[in-house]
Motif scaffolding. Structure first.
Motif, PDB file in Angstrom:
ATOM      1  N   TRP A   1      10.928   2.727 -11.201  1.00 22.74           N
ATOM      2  CA  TRP A   1      10.606   3.229  -9.873  1.00 22.74           C
ATOM      3  C   TRP A   1      11.834   3.908  -9.275  1.00 22.74           C
ATOM      4  O   TRP A   1      12.971   3.622  -9.664  1.00 22.74           O
ATOM      5  CB  TRP A   1      10.158   2.091  -8.951  1.00 22.74           C
TER       6      TRP A   1
ATOM      7  N   LEU B   1      10.579  -4.564  -0.681  1.00 26.15           N
ATOM      8  CA  LEU B   1       9.372  -4.389  -1.483  1.00 26.15           C
ATOM      9  C   LEU B   1       8.277  -5.363  -1.107  1.00 26.15           C
ATOM     10  O   LEU B   1       7.192  -5.334  -1.686  1.00 26.15           O
ATOM     11  CB  LEU B   1       9.717  -4.564  -2.963  1.00 26.15           C
TER      12      LEU B   1
ATOM     13  N   TRP C   1       5.798   1.433  -0.476  1.00 20.82           N
ATOM     14  CA  TRP C   1       5.245   1.763  -1.791  1.00 20.82           C
ATOM     15  C   TRP C   1       4.450   3.065  -1.732  1.00 20.82           C
ATOM     16  O   TRP C   1       3.504   3.198  -0.976  1.00 20.82           O
ATOM     17  CB  TRP C   1       4.330   0.651  -2.288  1.00 20.82           C
TER      18      TRP C   1
END
Length: 330
Positions: free
Chosen positions: A68, A314, A320
């Protein structure tokens, strides 16, 4: 009983353990599927831990590698996927021991966090092992035909579109061949997102052995728009699920509307779905193309930190920027 890292010689025993524990219903239990998922993954081979008793593999735990990006920095992640315990050994805590030992190993090797989208049955077990429920992925819906949705719900009858999987206009390998993947590599304006390029897109969508994906490419050079999608039969009719859509073109809205008109005439969906966050050109185009407000109706995301003091939180869904293709079960 011994717990140890798996090696290539263990693959036959791993597949046999998966079959004994899970059967063939959830996903293929074959060497080719395992290799696609855990060996050929462009993010790297999966760390796999096994439990062995008298030379027999009686437990498996695999984490699939993922990468990511947030604010220009790469984060090495893992996705909790395949796990199995031989039926004759269930109830002995093997799943938890394998999972916790593999977590410790990955943390020592510097991986940043682990995530997955567990179902309602397995989610409580993960939460007990330190995972945190982040929330449901925000998804935007665009209704194509309310009549089709109502009819499907009332009658319970939905027919999958009969579309040639190699129809040139929707042939994904050809679309990727002509796609300028600098757009896929381009950092999104906000959010944490999967690091993507042609190699990733080919592995994830062309080589995937359990789902056929279609592709549509519009434009040339820096004025391109790529859409990867497939029809899915649901209780409200045929959902046209957009797994990926890539474009930095100022003409993104025009290209998106044209693509949806052409694809809609072929697949005749009752509604469309897409997951897209951020505040860039593409997000604005999706909104203006008739997709409604992002609602938290997607898969439930869970996460567990492997390192302390990560600069991005997160544990909330807002950072996200995941696509439907990122979080699909496979």
């Amino acid at each position: 009983m011994e717990f140890r890292p798996a090696n290539p010689a263990d693959l036959e025993g791993i597949i046999a353990c998966l079959k004994r524990s899970l059967g063939e219903t959830s996903s293929p239990k074959t060497l080719s599927y395992w290799n696609w998922k855990h060996v050929d993954n462009p993010f790297g081979p999966s760390p796999v831990l096994i439990a062995e008793d008298n030379g027999k593999i009686i437990g498996v735990r695999a984490f699939m590698r993922w990468s990511w990006r947030w604010s220009g920095k790469k984060y090495n992640a893992l996705r909790a996927v395949d796990t199995a315990t031989d039926p004759d050994y269930q109830g002995k805590g093997i799943f938890k021991k394998l999972t916790m030992q593999l977590l410790e190993k990955c943390a020592q090797e510097g991986d940043h966090f682990i995530f997955n989208t567990p179902n309602t049955q397995s989610r409580p077990g993960y939460l007990k092992m330190g995972w945190v429920e982040v929330g449901k992925l925000p998804v935007r819906i665009r209704i194509a035909s309310l009549i089709k949705m109502v009819r499907a719900y009332i009658t319970g009858k939905v027919n999958s579109p009969d579309v040639d999987p190699v129809l040139p206009i929707y042939h994904l390998p050809t679309a990727l061949k002509n796609f300028d993947d600098s757009m896929a590599r381009y950092p999104r304006p906000t959010g944490i997102n999967t690091i993507k390029n042609k190699k990733y897109l080919k592995w994830r969508y062309v080589d995937c052995p359990i789902q056929h994906y279609y592709g549509y490419l519009d434009g040339y050079d820096q004025e391109q728009m790529l859409m990867i999608f497939y029809p899915k039969v649901q209780k409200y009719g045929v959902e046209l699920r957009i797994c990926e859509v890539q474009s930095n073109s100022p003409l993104a809205l025009h290209k998106l509307k044209r693509a949806m008109r052409i694809i809609g005439q072929t697949f005749k969906p009752a509604y469309w779905s897409v997951a897209n966050a951020g505040d860039g050109i593409l997000t604005q185009a999706i909104k203006e193309a008739g997709f409604g407000k992002a609602r938290r109706i997607g898969p439930v995301l869970t996460v567990r930190y492997l390192q302390d003091n990560l600069p991005v939180d997160l544990k909330e869904i807002d950072p996200w920027d995941a696509t439907l293709g990122d979080l699909e079960l496979f």
